[in-house]
Write a protein that holds these residues in place. Structure first.
Motif, PDB file in Angstrom:
ATOM      1  N   ASP A 227       0.727  -1.235  -0.086  1.00  0.00           N
ATOM      2  CA  ASP A 227      -0.180   0.020  -0.043  1.00  0.00           C
ATOM      3  C   ASP A 227       0.684   1.322   0.028  1.00  0.00           C
ATOM      4  N   ALA A 228       2.127   1.187   0.365  1.00  0.00           N
ATOM      5  CA  ALA A 228       2.875   2.450   0.504  1.00  0.00           C
ATOM      6  C   ALA A 228       4.371   1.828   0.512  1.00  0.00           C
ATOM      7  N   VAL A 229       5.071   2.762   0.185  1.00  0.00           N
ATOM      8  CA  VAL A 229       6.686   2.415   0.237  1.00  0.00           C
ATOM      9  C   VAL A 229       7.441   3.922   0.939  1.00  0.00           C
ATOM     10  N   LEU A 230       8.058   3.833   1.917  1.00  0.00           N
ATOM     11  CA  LEU A 230       8.849   4.865   2.589  1.00  0.00           C
ATOM     12  C   LEU A 230      10.343   4.495   2.506  1.00  0.00           C
ATOM     13  N   VAL A 231      11.194   5.226   2.018  1.00  0.00           N
ATOM     14  CA  VAL A 231      12.632   5.123   1.973  1.00  0.00           C
ATOM     15  C   VAL A 231      13.320   5.670   3.336  1.00  0.00           C
ATOM     16  N   LYS A 232      13.876   4.935   4.219  1.00  0.00           N
ATOM     17  CA  LYS A 232      14.345   5.359   5.297  1.00  0.00           C
ATOM     18  C   LYS A 232      15.332   6.615   5.371  1.00  0.00           C
ATOM     19  N   SER A 233      16.138   7.016   4.298  1.00  0.00           N
ATOM     20  CA  SER A 233      17.035   8.116   4.122  1.00  0.00           C
ATOM     21  C   SER A 233      16.161   9.150   3.711  1.00  0.00           C
ATOM     22  N   ARG A 234      15.088   9.078   3.321  1.00  0.00           N
ATOM     23  CA  ARG A 234      14.102  10.220   2.846  1.00  0.00           C
ATOM     24  C   ARG A 234      12.728  10.329   3.637  1.00  0.00           C
ATOM     25  N   SER A 235      12.524   9.588   4.511  1.00  0.00           N
ATOM     26  CA  SER A 235      11.191   9.817   5.226  1.00  0.00           C
ATOM     27  C   SER A 235      11.685   9.580   6.785  1.00  0.00           C
ATOM     28  N   SER A 236      10.802  10.547   7.599  1.00  0.00           N
ATOM     29  CA  SER A 236      11.063  10.536   8.872  1.00  0.00           C
ATOM     30  C   SER A 236      10.479   9.609   9.361  1.00  0.00           C
ATOM     31  N   ILE A 237      10.554   9.441  10.852  1.00  0.00           N
ATOM     32  CA  ILE A 237       9.881   8.459  11.774  1.00  0.00           C
ATOM     33  C   ILE A 237       8.321   8.841  11.900  1.00  0.00           C
ATOM     34  N   GLU A 238       8.330  10.292  11.881  1.00  0.00           N
ATOM     35  CA  GLU A 238       6.919  11.118  11.808  1.00  0.00           C
ATOM     36  C   GLU A 238       6.242  10.670  10.783  1.00  0.00           C
ATOM     37  N   ASP A 239       6.775  10.737   9.503  1.00  0.00           N
ATOM     38  CA  ASP A 239       6.140  10.365   8.320  1.00  0.00           C
ATOM     39  C   ASP A 239       5.717   8.826   8.191  1.00  0.00           C
ATOM     40  N   LEU A 240       6.493   8.009   8.738  1.00  0.00           N
ATOM     41  CA  LEU A 240       6.024   6.680   8.998  1.00  0.00           C
ATOM     42  C   LEU A 240       4.894   6.653   9.879  1.00  0.00           C
ATOM     43  N   VAL A 241       4.690   7.145  11.076  1.00  0.00           N
ATOM     44  CA  VAL A 241       3.570   7.266  11.781  1.00  0.00           C
ATOM     45  C   VAL A 241       2.323   7.674  11.370  1.00  0.00           C
ATOM     46  N   ARG A 242       2.694   9.001  10.675  1.00  0.00           N
ATOM     47  CA  ARG A 242       1.470   9.734  10.014  1.00  0.00           C
ATOM     48  C   ARG A 242       0.805   8.792   8.992  1.00  0.00           C
ATOM     49  N   THR A 243       1.663   8.285   7.989  1.00  0.00           N
ATOM     50  CA  THR A 243       1.198   7.380   6.975  1.00  0.00           C
ATOM     51  C   THR A 243       0.376   6.061   7.631  1.00  0.00           C
ATOM     52  N   THR A 244       1.061   5.393   8.472  1.00  0.00           N
ATOM     53  CA  THR A 244       0.478   4.343   8.941  1.00  0.00           C
ATOM     54  C   THR A 244      -0.746   4.529   9.232  1.00  0.00           C
ATOM     55  N   MET A 245      -0.905   5.363  10.434  1.00  0.00           N
ATOM     56  CA  MET A 245      -2.155   5.952  10.971  1.00  0.00           C
ATOM     57  C   MET A 245      -3.397   6.253   9.994  1.00  0.00           C
ATOM     58  N   ARG A 246      -2.845   6.984   9.037  1.00  0.00           N
ATOM     59  CA  ARG A 246      -3.819   7.268   7.774  1.00  0.00           C
ATOM     60  C   ARG A 246      -4.357   6.184   7.362  1.00  0.00           C
ATOM     61  N   MET A 247      -3.587   5.225   7.074  1.00  0.00           N
ATOM     62  CA  MET A 247      -4.000   3.874   6.246  1.00  0.00           C
ATOM     63  C   MET A 247      -5.089   3.105   7.255  1.00  0.00           C
ATOM     64  N   VAL A 248      -4.508   3.145   8.537  1.00  0.00           N
ATOM     65  CA  VAL A 248      -5.533   2.399   9.337  1.00  0.00           C
ATOM     66  C   VAL A 248      -6.691   2.879   9.418  1.00  0.00           C
ATOM     67  N   GLY A 249      -6.883   4.388   9.449  1.00  0.00           N
ATOM     68  CA  GLY A 249      -8.166   5.160   9.618  1.00  0.00           C
ATOM     69  C   GLY A 249      -8.762   4.687   8.480  1.00  0.00           C
ATOM     70  N   ASP A 250      -8.168   4.961   7.171  1.00  0.00           N
ATOM     71  CA  ASP A 250      -8.897   4.532   6.106  1.00  0.00           C
ATOM     72  C   ASP A 250      -9.427   3.265   6.171  1.00  0.00           C
ATOM     73  N   ALA A 251      -8.972   2.116   6.510  1.00  0.00           N
ATOM     74  CA  ALA A 251      -9.252   0.921   6.679  1.00  0.00           C
ATOM     75  C   ALA A 251     -10.415   0.780   7.570  1.00  0.00           C
ATOM     76  N   GLU A 252     -10.457   1.428   8.750  1.00  0.00           N
ATOM     77  CA  GLU A 252     -11.508   1.432   9.768  1.00  0.00           C
ATOM     78  C   GLU A 252     -12.663   2.089   9.218  1.00  0.00           C
ATOM     79  N   ARG A 253     -12.674   3.314   8.346  1.00  0.00           N
ATOM     80  CA  ARG A 253     -13.686   3.891   7.724  1.00  0.00           C
ATOM     81  C   ARG A 253     -14.586   2.867   6.559  1.00  0.00           C
ATOM     82  N   ASN A 254     -13.606   2.489   5.915  1.00  0.00           N
ATOM     83  CA  ASN A 254     -14.015   1.578   4.766  1.00  0.00           C
ATOM     84  C   ASN A 254     -14.797   0.370   5.405  1.00  0.00           C
ATOM     85  N   ALA A 255     -14.274  -0.181   6.653  1.00  0.00           N
ATOM     86  CA  ALA A 255     -14.845  -1.482   7.079  1.00  0.00           C
ATOM     87  C   ALA A 255     -16.415  -0.955   7.651  1.00  0.00           C
TER      88      ALA A 255
END
Length: 691
Positions: free
Chosen positions: A662-690
């Motif tokens: 569903d998404a690809v983040l490169v460690k040298s180009r994405s921060s930990i905050e980007d990882l948390v934000r992207t993951t939680m957004r995908m989790v929220g989208d999945a919950e709304r779709n469900a």
């Protein structure tokens, strides 16, 4: 050096092959030159025949004079074909043959014209053409060109011969050089071979000496030695076996080693155990065991045997047997002493200490100042004696393997908190400040909580006792490579250089009188190191910059299980994180604190167990997990749970995962905050779709 001889012979063979080839080529060139000169002479004769036949026909008008003409004309064509084939090898000759052929064609055309006039009845015209001398001029030109070509061929022969002579001289010189080199090599080989033979003789003498020395050592050793074959049958013994068991070598050879046991096991069980023994070495692959031996007179005794495999064509084994009857007796006395100390001293001392404590606290009424001081001294020394007895019992249990360790997964932060709370009053009594710095993120180790607390408490209490008043003892926990490191730092006087080599020994004290003033048994560090080692860790020390000492405990770090993560964060969406970098696992888990329950695993096998045990809202996967590839897990994640969001968090710029995640983040180009934000957004989208 030995390789140079066959290589030299091979080179000489190639040289001679070249010489033979040159001889064949020279012969071919000579034959070719002679043949070419003969063909040129034949060509001149054939043209003369053509000329003779034409003149006879013109003068007489009789056709029989045309026979030389016809034969010469046919021979000219065949000779030119042969000359042209030979002439292609030399440009000068080829050009001369081409000119000669043009002259021949003109000559034949002239002759054919005159013969045609004669046949047409123009005898006068034919004779006039002969009289004008054109045929003679052409014949003279042919004769001259044939002579020039013959001169070229005649000049080639000396050049070829001279060239071949020079080549033969070079080959002769090379041959002499090779023969000289071979002679030198053979001399060197003889010298080296002689040295090798002498060295081999010395090695044989040394080997015989070592064998004799080993025989003397083995025969003179106190321990018994058995040499066993692949299945445990005795092949040889040393003299100590006869002393231990009373059997001589002739009696034992051929019998199974269980013959020497008071209660022998089944033969197949003994053979199976023997085959599990490895070769002794740094890895300690040999095996040790104890058994009760039976002497020839029927008496029994306790033995300790060490067995290891001898690597040879057929596996054999060596067993070293030691009589441990006296050691067992001493161990029994030691156990009896420890039992006496435990039951006969610790119990009354506890009662005495309790009674003195009650007196000191005023439970039986106020005491005078002098009496209170005497009671306090007695109470303090009673507690010191109890600590000494406890430490002696602890070190004995650890060394004998009788101390039980309740190994469980535990977090480091609660351990630090308990140690600080337990030593706060002790630090206050010594006027020392105790500061703790827990790890920046949750770290988990596997160990016995009580024993690890005892280990760290020993270090902290030592640091407090050796710190100056108003000093500070720091307790710091952090990650160090693949371990959790707990540092205990003080600003004391440091460790004397002469004491460092025995600091972890039993009853070791840098200054006995000083330690008695501060309290201590000299067993604390020894016990602490034993506890660290039983947990797969280490205990070290180092001087501290600015004065003082730092004691460091390193314990293997492990990842929390899914159950531990879920229990720690109930009600939060579960996220699986797969990465072989423990630092990355801890940082990501801390970043998701309060947002998701992160299950951190370091291998694909752990990840498979996690997805089999529970459901996840999302999965964060690293691609490069040598020797594994995180992409192998993606199909299993998709198949295990519908709607599971999969995100790659990897150091690889292009993991070639289009359409698979569903998404690809490169460690040298994405921060930990980007990882948390992207993951939680995908989790929220999945919950709304469900929903």
């Amino acid at each position: 050096m030995l390789l140079a001889i066959p290589l030299g012979l091979l080179g000489f063979l190639m040289l001679m092959r070249g010489e033979f080839r040159d001889v064949r080529e020279l012969r071919a060139l000579v034959d070719q030159s002679v043949e070419a000169r003969a063909e040129l002479a034949e060509l001149l004769v054939e043209h003369l025949n053509v000329e003779t036949g034409q003149r006879g026909y013109v003068l007489t008008g009789k056709r029989e004079f045309l026979t030389p003409y016809q034969e010469g004309k046919a021979g000219i064509a065949a000779t030119f074909a042969s000359l042209e084939d030979e002439g292609r090898r030399e440009p000068a000759i080829a050009q001369g043959i081409a000119r000669l052929k043009q002259l021949s064609q003109r000559k034949l055309a002239f002759v054919d014209g005159n013969i045609a006039r004669m046949q047409a009845g123009d005898t006068a015209g034919a004779r006039q053409a002969v009289a004008e001398g054109e045929g003679k001029r052409l014949m003279d030109a042919i004769r001259a060109e044939v002579g020039r070509l013959d001169d070229i061929e005649r000049a080639r022969l000396p050049q070829i011969i001279n060239s071949r002579d020079r080549s033969r001289e070079r080959i002769e010189q090379t041959t002499y050089l090779l023969l000289g080199a071979f002679s030198l090599l053979l001399a060197l080989v003889a010298i080296v071979t002689g040295r090798a033979i002498r060295e081999r003789q010395r090695e044989f003498a040394r080997a015989n000496m070592l064998a004799e020395r080993n025989r003397v050592i083995l025969n003179g050793t106190v321990d018994g030695l058995l040499l066993l074959d692949h299945d445990g049958f005795i092949q040889g013994v040393n003299p100590s076996i006869e002393r231990l068991f009373g059997f001589d070598e002739a009696h034992l050879v051929g019998k199974h080693n269980t013959y020497l046991m008071a209660t022998p096991p089944k033969l197949e069980d003994s053979v199976a155990w023997l085959h599990s023994v490895g070769s002794a070495g740094v890895s300690g692959a040999g095996r040790q065991m104890e058994f009760t031996g039976r002497r020839r007179d029927g008496t029994i005794f306790e033995t300790d045997v060490a067995i290891s495999r001898i690597e040879s064509g057929e596996n054999s084994y060596v067993a070293i047997i030691r009589d441990v009857t006296d050691r067992k007796r001493i161990e029994g006395m030691k156990t009896e002493f420890v039992s006496t100390v435990s039951h006969e001293l610790r119990t009354p001392l506890t009662s005495i200490g309790g009674s003195l404590g009650l007196l000191a606290s005023g439970a039986v009424g106020p005491l005078g100042e002098k009496a209170a001081r005497l009671v306090q001294i007695a109470h303090s020394n009673c507690e010191r004696l109890i600590r000494l007895i406890n430490d002696i019992l602890d070190i004995e249990k650890i060394e004998s393997g009788k101390m039980h360790f309740d190994m469980r997964r535990m977090r480091v932060t609660p351990l630090i908190d308990r140690v600080v709370a337990a030593n706060a009053q002790f630090a206050a009594n010594h006027g020392v400040t105790l500061k703790a710095q827990p790890p920046a993120w949750p770290m988990v180790v596997e160990g016995d909580a009580d024993r690890l607390e005892q280990l760290v408490t020993n270090l902290v209490s030592n640091a407090i006792k050796h710190s100056p008043r108003d000093g500070t003892v720091e307790l710091i926990a952090h990650q160090h490579g693949q371990s959790v490191r707990i540092d205990v730092c003080d600003r004391g006087g440091g460790i004397p250089q002469e004491f460092r080599s025995r600091i972890f020994g039993k009853f070791a004290m840098a200054d006995g009188s000083d330690n008695r003033a501060r309290g201590g048994t000299g067993l604390g560090l020894s016990i602490a190191r034993e506890i660290a080692q039983r947990h797969g860790g280490t205990l070290t020390f180092a001087d501290r910059a600015g004065g003082g000492t730092t004691f460091s405990v390193d314990l293997p770090i492990i990842c929390e299980t899914a159950a531990e993560r879920a229990a720690a964060k109930p009600g939060l969406p579960a996220v699986l994180h797969v990465d072989d970098d423990h630092d990355c696992l801890d940082v990501v888990a801390s970043a998701f604190e309060g947002k998701a329950a992160v299950v951190s695993v370091a291998t694909l096998e752990e990840a498979r167990r996690a997805i089999a045990a529970r459901r996840f809202a999302a999965a964060i996967v690293d691609v490069s997990m040598a020797p594994e590839n995180g992409l192998e897990l993606v199909p299993e994640l998709r198949a295990s749970q519908a709607g599971l969001k999969v995100l790659l968090f990897t150091a690889i710029d292009d993991p070639h995962a289009e359409g698979r995640v569903d998404a690809v983040l490169v460690k040298s180009r994405s921060s930990i905050e980007d990882l948390v934000r992207t993951t939680m957004r995908m989790v929220g989208d999945a919950e709304r779709n469900a929903a």
